[in-house]
Design a protein around this motif. Sequence first.
Motif, PDB file in Angstrom:
ATOM      1  N   ALA A  21       1.555  -9.456  -3.165  1.00 58.38           N
ATOM      2  CA  ALA A  21       1.386  -9.410  -4.619  1.00 58.38           C
ATOM      3  C   ALA A  21       0.480  -8.247  -5.024  1.00 58.38           C
ATOM      4  CB  ALA A  21       0.818 -10.731  -5.130  1.00 58.38           C
ATOM      5  N   GLN A  22      -0.573  -8.008  -4.268  1.00 58.61           N
ATOM      6  CA  GLN A  22      -1.469  -6.893  -4.586  1.00 58.61           C
ATOM      7  C   GLN A  22      -0.771  -5.550  -4.381  1.00 58.61           C
ATOM      8  OE1 GLN A  22      -4.722  -7.941  -1.963  1.00 58.61           O
ATOM      9  NE2 GLN A  22      -5.982  -8.661  -3.685  1.00 58.61           N
ATOM     10  N   ALA A  23       0.005  -5.427  -3.312  1.00 56.30           N
ATOM     11  CA  ALA A  23       0.752  -4.187  -3.073  1.00 56.30           C
ATOM     12  C   ALA A  23       1.738  -3.933  -4.210  1.00 56.30           C
ATOM     13  CB  ALA A  23       1.476  -4.264  -1.732  1.00 56.30           C
ATOM     14  N   ALA A  24       2.399  -4.993  -4.667  1.00 57.62           N
ATOM     15  CA  ALA A  24       3.339  -4.845  -5.778  1.00 57.62           C
ATOM     16  C   ALA A  24       2.608  -4.446  -7.057  1.00 57.62           C
ATOM     17  CB  ALA A  24       4.109  -6.150  -5.983  1.00 57.62           C
ATOM     18  N   VAL A  32      -1.332   4.785  -7.730  1.00 54.93           N
ATOM     19  CA  VAL A  32      -1.404   5.137  -6.320  1.00 54.93           C
ATOM     20  C   VAL A  32      -0.027   4.962  -5.687  1.00 54.93           C
ATOM     21  CG1 VAL A  32      -3.840   4.479  -6.096  1.00 54.93           C
ATOM     22  CG2 VAL A  32      -2.054   2.775  -5.687  1.00 54.93           C
ATOM     23  N   THR A  33       0.107   5.477  -4.456  1.00 52.86           N
ATOM     24  CA  THR A  33       1.309   5.257  -3.656  1.00 52.86           C
ATOM     25  C   THR A  33       0.975   4.293  -2.535  1.00 52.86           C
ATOM     26  OG1 THR A  33       2.156   7.473  -4.135  1.00 52.86           O
ATOM     27  CG2 THR A  33       3.063   6.355  -2.225  1.00 52.86           C
ATOM     28  N   VAL A  34       1.790   3.261  -2.375  1.00 50.37           N
ATOM     29  CA  VAL A  34       1.542   2.220  -1.381  1.00 50.37           C
ATOM     30  C   VAL A  34       2.721   2.173  -0.410  1.00 50.37           C
ATOM     31  CG1 VAL A  34       1.060  -0.230  -1.022  1.00 50.37           C
ATOM     32  CG2 VAL A  34       0.256   0.904  -3.101  1.00 50.37           C
ATOM     33  N   THR A  35       2.442   2.299   0.885  1.00 43.69           N
ATOM     34  CA  THR A  35       3.483   2.213   1.909  1.00 43.69           C
ATOM     35  C   THR A  35       3.041   1.250   3.001  1.00 43.69           C
ATOM     36  OG1 THR A  35       2.538   4.158   3.015  1.00 43.69           O
ATOM     37  CG2 THR A  35       4.359   4.538   1.499  1.00 43.69           C
TER      38      THR A  35
END
Length: 402
Positions: A21-24, A32-35
Amino acid sequence: MTGVLRLTEHRPQRGVPLTTAQAALLTVSKLVTVTPEPGGDWCVTADREMVGSTRLSSAQTSIDLVITPKLPVRRLFFLLGHAQKGVEWHRHATNVEEHQELVPAIAHAFARMCESALNQGVLQGYRTVEESSTVLRGRLRTADQIRHRFGRPLPAEIRYDDHTVDIPENRLLLTAARKLLRERDLAPATRALLRRILVRLDGVSSLDPRQGLPTWSPSRLNARLQSPLRLAEIVLRSGSYEFEESPGLRADGLVLRMWQVFEDFVTRALTEALRSTGGRCLLQDRRFHLDHAETAQLRPDLVYEPPGAHSPGGVVDVKYKQVKGAGGNTGDLYQLLAYCTRLNLPEGHLVYAAGPGTATTRHHLHGGPGVTVHQHALNLDTEPDVLLTQVDTIATELRTPV
């Protein structure tokens, strides 16, 4: 993950323990970019040219995000202030260099400037009030009286000018102080100064966040408030918002777009450097189109018209990024070629935020008589006077084509 996610601009941080949920939430924010990484952790990179701090929240989760600029805060503060009509915030605000993060530095500077301005007394002014009253005061709003009262004499629909502290200038300062008090990581001394502002501005009402900021005009009376007022506007304009594409998600904080700060600084500094020679500088000039049907609009960052001329004499585009070596950035060269071709100019200027040195590189492009693109790289991590000297050099080349 609990607590605060701290990042540095353009520097990836690996092994960050986030929930799905936090990454989404971070992905939807577009800050930011999240991978994903092997093992269930995440790599988070602040590569969207945003700095500051904000709390992202939804019905499922929340996360505090702090992005520290790669540029020292004292240097960024100078760029930010100079872009705001040449306000020297870095001179007004002491001890800014002690802050490693942007928002505590802004809060500290704002509190100190307000303290200095309000020590001379709270500004009062006239505010137009429209209300219903049993006492006639000011002027009767005849049309509203007839529409709402149907001939009854009382209550009366009146309009009058009230001499009060509840004026736009004070409302901006109060609302900005309250917003900054919600930020974390503020020094105790800064919080104390911000609370003192609230006490000084007793009787002033906060602004409605659903409405736009009130307008105010610089004058002799509010001269001492102009520096904190411009900083208050930045605080309030870069604050809370909801995501239209994802109802229920919300951001509350203070985030600056670095590309906009850099662009505003360069165009304003160039405008000031060219002012002594006359002519005019047009920012984000929308007069020109690439096609005859005028559907493909051009919008160069700065167009310079020399004294007595009614056509462009120079064009500048500003890029908050690093030059890719001597070969230049091909896409940027294409863009300047289009500007110069349409504006009928033999040369144009690209200004970058970083590069190998600050010397100008020239690219001679094919096509017709040929176009020369001057590629400049500013050294932002230097003293203000040195940085402005670099801008003056660009202005000299702009008004005296090679």
